[in-house]
Write an enzyme that holds these catalytic residues in place. Structure first.
Site, PDB file in Angstrom:
ATOM      1  N   ARG A  22       0.828  -1.159   0.000  1.00 28.18           N
ATOM      2  CA  ARG A  22       0.000   0.000   0.000  1.00 28.18           C
ATOM      3  C   ARG A  22       0.873   1.222   0.000  1.00 28.18           C
ATOM      4  O   ARG A  22       1.730   1.276  -0.880  1.00 28.18           O
ATOM      5  CB  ARG A  22      -0.910  -0.022   1.208  1.00 28.18           C
ATOM      6  CG  ARG A  22      -0.173  -0.740   2.365  1.00 28.18           C
ATOM      7  CD  ARG A  22      -0.950  -0.912   3.561  1.00 28.18           C
ATOM      8  NE  ARG A  22      -0.855   0.352   4.294  1.00 28.18           N
ATOM      9  CZ  ARG A  22      -1.286   0.497   5.521  1.00 28.18           C
ATOM     10  NH1 ARG A  22      -1.816  -0.535   6.139  1.00 28.18           N
ATOM     11  NH2 ARG A  22      -1.183   1.619   6.136  1.00 28.18           N
ATOM     12  N   ARG A  26       5.722   2.391   4.174  1.00 29.78           N
ATOM     13  CA  ARG A  26       6.380   1.200   4.652  1.00 29.78           C
ATOM     14  C   ARG A  26       7.835   1.062   4.194  1.00 29.78           C
ATOM     15  O   ARG A  26       8.562   0.268   4.732  1.00 29.78           O
ATOM     16  CB  ARG A  26       5.605  -0.037   4.169  1.00 29.78           C
ATOM     17  CG  ARG A  26       4.184  -0.134   4.674  1.00 29.78           C
ATOM     18  CD  ARG A  26       4.169  -0.575   6.129  1.00 29.78           C
ATOM     19  NE  ARG A  26       2.818  -0.884   6.583  1.00 29.78           N
ATOM     20  CZ  ARG A  26       2.230  -2.063   6.443  1.00 29.78           C
ATOM     21  NH1 ARG A  26       2.867  -3.048   5.855  1.00 29.78           N
ATOM     22  NH2 ARG A  26       1.011  -2.264   6.886  1.00 29.78           N
ATOM     23  N   ARG A  35       6.919  12.438   6.676  1.00 29.95           N
ATOM     24  CA  ARG A  35       6.294  12.029   7.933  1.00 29.95           C
ATOM     25  C   ARG A  35       6.841  12.851   9.102  1.00 29.95           C
ATOM     26  O   ARG A  35       6.085  13.307   9.967  1.00 29.95           O
ATOM     27  CB  ARG A  35       6.552  10.537   8.128  1.00 29.95           C
ATOM     28  CG  ARG A  35       6.292   9.945   9.484  1.00 29.95           C
ATOM     29  CD  ARG A  35       4.829   9.689   9.723  1.00 29.95           C
ATOM     30  NE  ARG A  35       4.661   9.018  10.997  1.00 29.95           N
ATOM     31  CZ  ARG A  35       4.944   9.554  12.180  1.00 29.95           C
ATOM     32  NH1 ARG A  35       5.417  10.766  12.240  1.00 29.95           N
ATOM     33  NH2 ARG A  35       4.751   8.876  13.290  1.00 29.95           N
ATOM     34  N   ASP A  72      -5.879   6.112   5.560  1.00 28.39           N
ATOM     35  CA  ASP A  72      -6.038   4.869   6.316  1.00 28.39           C
ATOM     36  C   ASP A  72      -7.519   4.507   6.340  1.00 28.39           C
ATOM     37  O   ASP A  72      -8.375   5.402   6.424  1.00 28.39           O
ATOM     38  CB  ASP A  72      -5.518   5.020   7.743  1.00 28.39           C
ATOM     39  CG  ASP A  72      -5.510   3.685   8.473  1.00 28.39           C
ATOM     40  OD1 ASP A  72      -4.465   3.014   8.460  1.00 28.39           O
ATOM     41  OD2 ASP A  72      -6.569   3.287   9.013  1.00 28.39           O
ATOM     42  N   TYR A 149     -12.501  -4.121  13.313  1.00 30.58           N
ATOM     43  CA  TYR A 149     -11.700  -3.116  14.036  1.00 30.58           C
ATOM     44  C   TYR A 149     -12.506  -2.500  15.178  1.00 30.58           C
ATOM     45  O   TYR A 149     -11.988  -2.278  16.274  1.00 30.58           O
ATOM     46  CB  TYR A 149     -11.242  -2.009  13.081  1.00 30.58           C
ATOM     47  CG  TYR A 149      -9.932  -2.319  12.381  1.00 30.58           C
ATOM     48  CD1 TYR A 149      -8.731  -2.251  13.075  1.00 30.58           C
ATOM     49  CD2 TYR A 149      -9.893  -2.664  11.042  1.00 30.58           C
ATOM     50  CE1 TYR A 149      -7.523  -2.520  12.452  1.00 30.58           C
ATOM     51  CE2 TYR A 149      -8.690  -2.936  10.404  1.00 30.58           C
ATOM     52  CZ  TYR A 149      -7.508  -2.863  11.113  1.00 30.58           C
ATOM     53  OH  TYR A 149      -6.319  -3.142  10.495  1.00 30.58           O
TER      54      TYR A 149
END
Lengths: 337, 337
Positions: A22, A26, A35, A72, A149
């Site tokens: 995705r 990562r 970030r 997300d 979740y």
């Protein structure tokens, strides 16, 4: 028409389009810079100029045929009244899981598009900056995956609490899935309106359920969600694991199914007549040597359908994946022209 | 011949035999008494009079058609030089995981039967005390599942380290699986020699692997292990999850395949011609009301093969399962005479 969109619709292409699930987060060093600038994962997602930037990063580096908006699956739950925390270590977490039917009743159906405008703006910005032949993919979580979740309060190994809640409260669970399906339908339409060329629905935890349960509970909710896009002309991709679910996925109103590394692509192709298949290299293979990556990628391509195929991993790329492995994967697919 | 053994061999039975994976430990109050007396889980396993006692407990309470020896799949690794810790909280853990090929080389092939005599003694004691119509099942972990525990150093959500090790070091991983297969072959023979009427091989983490990887790496090791029992006349059951693996399991030298809750039993029956099928109620259903358990158990029986079928759960019973749910499950199956 782009190579990616042509393949979504089963059209002829010069070579299989390729992208990687995705996001940049990562494995890309340039992501870590963005970030750090944002301060936190949530701030990054919610700052459209930065989120658009990291959406484009993998395309700039590897020339993928599609980019997926940086976000997300849990963010669009905030407007329903559920705020997950995203700690630096470990997965997303909810302080008070929504374990019982009375908790599900507290979910507020959001104003249409309310609370997720930042994703729309990210998409609009990213589309403006993308090369015209590169598609932008919007996405959302599937109702069952989101429900898990909520009930588990985070990532779960075997989803026992969610499975038990479904068995114990079937009627209320149906309603929960419908609420989530409707909210996600609006969310996807918002993304398409902002310029997304395709959408992917992630049923990441599909594998936890039996075929019977999936047919009774999940398929109706998925249909409700997917049908909301009828007439938009935007291809719908459903990601789900589990060979036992393929006969059910074959009947969904979607153009493509993204399968994990478990099922051979030729099996998936046979089980999904008329649909495009996406996948499915085991992301763990990208941790091995370039030679191993090359051999495994060639084997994947050899099993892939000749039409209606999108090359990808079978699951999200793993943290620590070397950039060289990604290059080898992409170059091997480009060489398959 | 017992109902259970007849069903293992595909013979006619008056009703489906039933037992529950796995040991008493997860749900019986009388187990907790024995566990407290032993002091620790490991001490309980390694004290044959106590281990035999808890092996019999579920049969005494529910009249199951089979008992499984009380032990753990990781215990026979100790003679190879690998001692897992079993903390009261969380799963088994290894201080230094065997992450690399050089670690695997350190595994010592055990003396035949050395270090696991306590399991043989437990079996011999349990068999003497069991009603003659009740079968005693011995068991071991399958080579891939044990290898994952070694490489990951414990239970893993997605077995990424083990999958990556397999991809990166295929030759060495083959050898690791062979070493484990040979050690488990001796271990199962020891259990049969002590009186076990059937054996079950738990490939609990099979679902993590693709069909291609399973065919190339796991099937040869499983065959090596299972063939060691050729000629003993003892039925071999293989537990593995994943509809994509059924065509491979169909070719194994075993009498029965135990499937999880994901695959409908009629699908499993068709995919495993000539083999007995065991399973497959979702253990999470036992956390719901008796009515729900009854309905789900009847649905399971309706999908089951008429011959060559053993009723069971699709996975180990969950901690916190009410005794009433187990009774309802068992009574519903007995009522299906």
């Amino acid at each position: 028409v782009s190579r990616f969109l042509a393949a979504c619709r089963g059209g002829a292409v010069d070579r299989p389009p390729v992208w990687i699930m995705r996001q940049a987060g990562r494995y890309l060093p340039e992501y870590r810079v963005a970030r750090a600038r944002a301060g936190s994962f949530l701030a990054l997602c919610r700052t459209p100029p930065l989120a658009a930037e990291v959406t484009l990063q993998p395309v700039r580096r590897f020339g993928f045929d599609a980019a997926i908006v940086f976000s997300d699956i849990l963010l669009p739950l905030a407007p329903l009244g559920v705020e997950f925390a995203f700690p630096d270590e470990g997965g997303p977490r909810l302080d008070r899981p929504l374990a019982q039917p009375e908790d599900w009743d507290r979910l507020r159906p959001p104003e249409h598009g309310g609370g997720t405008a930042f994703v729309a703006e990210t998409i609009a910005r990213a589309v403006r900056q993308l090369p015209p032949e590169t598609a932008l993919i919007g996405f959302c979580g599937a109702p069952w995956t989101l429900a898990s979740y909520l009930v588990e309060g985070g990532t779960s190994r075997d989803h026992v609490a969610a499975r038990a809640a479904l068995a114990a409260h079937p009627r209320e669970f149906h309603r929960l899935l419908d609420v989530l399906a409707d909210a996600m339908a609006v969310y996807l339409l918002q993304q398409v309106a902002a310029g997304a060329h395709a959408v992917q629905v992630f049923d990441s935890w599909a594998l936890a359920l039996s075929a019977d349960t999936y047919a009774e509970f999940v398929v109706p909710a998925l249909e409700r969600l997917l049908r909301a896009l009828d007439g938009t002309g935007v291809p719908r991709i459903v990601y789900a694991s589990g060979a036992h679910l393929l006969p059910l996925l074959a009947g969904l109103p979607c153009e493509a199914v993204s399968v994990d590394w478990r099922v051979p692509l030729d099996w998936a192709g046979r089980a999904l007549p008329g649909k495009t298949v996406q996948g499915n290299l085991d992301p763990a293979v990208l941790l091995a040597s370039p030679d191993t990556v090359r051999v495994a990628t060639r084997a994947m391509l050899a099993a892939a359908p000749t039409r209606g195929y999108i090359a990808n991993l079978g699951h999200g790329i793993l943290p620590g994946t070397p950039l060289e492995a990604v290059s080898t994967f992409v170059e091997t697919i480009r060489g398959a022209a």
